[in-house]
Design a protein around this motif. Structure first.
Motif, PDB file in Angstrom:
ATOM      1  N   CYS A 108       3.036   9.249 -29.425  1.00  0.00           N
ATOM      2  CA  CYS A 108       3.591   9.428 -28.074  1.00  0.00           C
ATOM      3  C   CYS A 108       3.478  10.871 -27.591  1.00  0.00           C
ATOM      4  O   CYS A 108       3.893  11.179 -26.476  1.00  0.00           O
ATOM      5  N   LYS A 109       2.944  11.745 -28.436  1.00  0.00           N
ATOM      6  CA  LYS A 109       2.744  13.159 -28.087  1.00  0.00           C
ATOM      7  C   LYS A 109       4.041  13.838 -27.640  1.00  0.00           C
ATOM      8  O   LYS A 109       4.080  14.583 -26.665  1.00  0.00           O
ATOM      9  N   VAL A 110       5.127  13.567 -28.376  1.00  0.00           N
ATOM     10  CA  VAL A 110       6.439  14.122 -28.029  1.00  0.00           C
ATOM     11  C   VAL A 110       6.414  15.651 -28.065  1.00  0.00           C
ATOM     12  O   VAL A 110       7.103  16.304 -27.282  1.00  0.00           O
ATOM     13  N   GLY A 111       5.597  16.258 -28.913  1.00  0.00           N
ATOM     14  CA  GLY A 111       5.492  17.715 -28.942  1.00  0.00           C
ATOM     15  C   GLY A 111       5.037  18.293 -27.616  1.00  0.00           C
ATOM     16  O   GLY A 111       5.452  19.387 -27.219  1.00  0.00           O
ATOM     17  N   SER A 112       4.211  17.554 -26.885  1.00  0.00           N
ATOM     18  CA  SER A 112       3.728  18.039 -25.585  1.00  0.00           C
ATOM     19  C   SER A 112       4.784  17.898 -24.493  1.00  0.00           C
ATOM     20  O   SER A 112       4.612  18.416 -23.400  1.00  0.00           O
ATOM     21  N   TYR A 154       6.986   7.872 -22.712  1.00  0.00           N
ATOM     22  CA  TYR A 154       8.438   7.917 -22.896  1.00  0.00           C
ATOM     23  C   TYR A 154       8.997   6.532 -23.231  1.00  0.00           C
ATOM     24  O   TYR A 154       9.730   6.366 -24.209  1.00  0.00           O
ATOM     25  N   ARG A 155       8.653   5.542 -22.436  1.00  0.00           N
ATOM     26  CA  ARG A 155       9.219   4.198 -22.631  1.00  0.00           C
ATOM     27  C   ARG A 155       8.789   3.612 -23.978  1.00  0.00           C
ATOM     28  O   ARG A 155       9.560   2.928 -24.640  1.00  0.00           O
ATOM     29  N   GLU A 156       7.569   3.892 -24.374  1.00  0.00           N
ATOM     30  CA  GLU A 156       7.063   3.434 -25.671  1.00  0.00           C
ATOM     31  C   GLU A 156       7.907   4.040 -26.806  1.00  0.00           C
ATOM     32  O   GLU A 156       8.265   3.362 -27.773  1.00  0.00           O
ATOM     33  N   PHE A 157       8.253   5.315 -26.680  1.00  0.00           N
ATOM     34  CA  PHE A 157       9.055   5.969 -27.706  1.00  0.00           C
ATOM     35  C   PHE A 157      10.474   5.398 -27.748  1.00  0.00           C
ATOM     36  O   PHE A 157      11.009   5.124 -28.826  1.00  0.00           O
ATOM     37  N   VAL A 158      11.101   5.180 -26.590  1.00  0.00           N
ATOM     38  CA  VAL A 158      12.449   4.608 -26.536  1.00  0.00           C
ATOM     39  C   VAL A 158      12.442   3.195 -27.118  1.00  0.00           C
ATOM     40  O   VAL A 158      13.367   2.807 -27.839  1.00  0.00           O
ATOM     41  N   GLY A 162      14.696   1.691 -30.306  1.00  0.00           N
ATOM     42  CA  GLY A 162      15.470   0.456 -30.229  1.00  0.00           C
ATOM     43  C   GLY A 162      15.057  -0.577 -31.266  1.00  0.00           C
ATOM     44  O   GLY A 162      15.895  -1.291 -31.835  1.00  0.00           O
ATOM     45  N   GLU A 163      13.761  -0.659 -31.526  1.00  0.00           N
ATOM     46  CA  GLU A 163      13.254  -1.619 -32.523  1.00  0.00           C
ATOM     47  C   GLU A 163      13.703  -1.290 -33.934  1.00  0.00           C
ATOM     48  O   GLU A 163      13.703  -2.153 -34.803  1.00  0.00           O
ATOM     49  N   ASN A 164      14.083  -0.056 -34.173  1.00  0.00           N
ATOM     50  CA  ASN A 164      14.492   0.351 -35.512  1.00  0.00           C
ATOM     51  C   ASN A 164      16.005   0.364 -35.711  1.00  0.00           C
ATOM     52  O   ASN A 164      16.504   0.897 -36.703  1.00  0.00           O
ATOM     53  N   LEU A 165      16.721  -0.231 -34.780  1.00  0.00           N
ATOM     54  CA  LEU A 165      18.173  -0.392 -34.923  1.00  0.00           C
ATOM     55  C   LEU A 165      18.468  -1.771 -35.476  1.00  0.00           C
ATOM     56  O   LEU A 165      17.789  -2.744 -35.131  1.00  0.00           O
ATOM     57  N   ASP A 166      19.487  -1.885 -36.338  1.00  0.00           N
ATOM     58  CA  ASP A 166      19.901  -3.189 -36.853  1.00  0.00           C
ATOM     59  C   ASP A 166      20.427  -4.018 -35.696  1.00  0.00           C
ATOM     60  O   ASP A 166      21.147  -3.528 -34.839  1.00  0.00           O
ATOM     61  N   LYS A 167      20.022  -5.233 -35.672  1.00  0.00           N
ATOM     62  CA  LYS A 167      20.417  -6.128 -34.563  1.00  0.00           C
ATOM     63  C   LYS A 167      21.780  -6.713 -34.794  1.00  0.00           C
ATOM     64  O   LYS A 167      22.296  -6.901 -35.776  1.00  0.00           O
TER      65      LYS A 167
END
Length: 167
Positions: A108-112, A154-158, A162-167
């Motif tokens: 996602c190139k968060v560093g940029s 941004y949306r891809e990172f968010v 969310g996908e890595n939270l326990d449901k």
């Protein structure tokens, strides 16, 4: 009558000074915590912490990610205001590998994103505001913010968070 006029003039001058001071502080903050002169960070080779706060009309939430060895702990907090002040309550949490987290940071190139300031679009009356702060690559800081204006991916990172939270 003169006293009322003087009080009104003093009030206008005080308001002007507050606004001018706020603008001045914004420019100082923008240029020291990101903003126009922020160093873009290329590849992220080490991850320490990340906080991503989103707020809208009805909800304020915050993702917190912390490296713990070869894992990253992710917690989603919701802000509650029933007591008259902000109360941060954990809602969900999860764990992913450090390798997967860093892969997503780089994909996602968060560093940029360092120094990104997304001005609120003209004629948009509502939306979501965000603030992202991270520590990577041995203490280098990433700061980005915006209002209904987000960096690329941004949306891809968010979604990944969310996908890595326990449901």
């Amino acid at each position: 009558m003169k006293k009322k006029v003087l009080i009104a003039i003093a009030g206008v001058l005080a308001a002007g000074l507050l606004i001018a001071g706020g603008v001045w502080m914004f420019h100082i903050f923008k240029n020291t915590a990101g903003g126009d002169k922020a160093e873009k960070i290329g590849e992220i080779t080490a991850f320490e912490t990340l906080t991503l706060r989103e707020s809208g009309m009805r909800v304020t939430q915050e993702y917190a990610a912390v490296a713990k060895g070869e894992k990253v702990e992710i917690t989603l907090y919701r802000m509650h205001y029933a007591s008259g002040k902000e109360e941060k309550r954990p809602e969900k949490s999860g764990v992913c590998t450090l390798e997967a987290f860093m892969h997503m940071l780089n994909t996602c190139k968060v560093g940029s994103w360092n120094g990104f300031h997304g001005e609120h679009p003209k004629y948009v009356t509502d939306g979501t505001m965000f603030t992202l702060e991270a520590s990577v690559n041995g203490g280098k800081r990433i700061f980005a913010d915006g209002s209904q204006n987000f960096p690329k991916h941004y949306r891809e990172f968010v979604e990944f968070l969310g996908e890595n939270l326990d449901k």
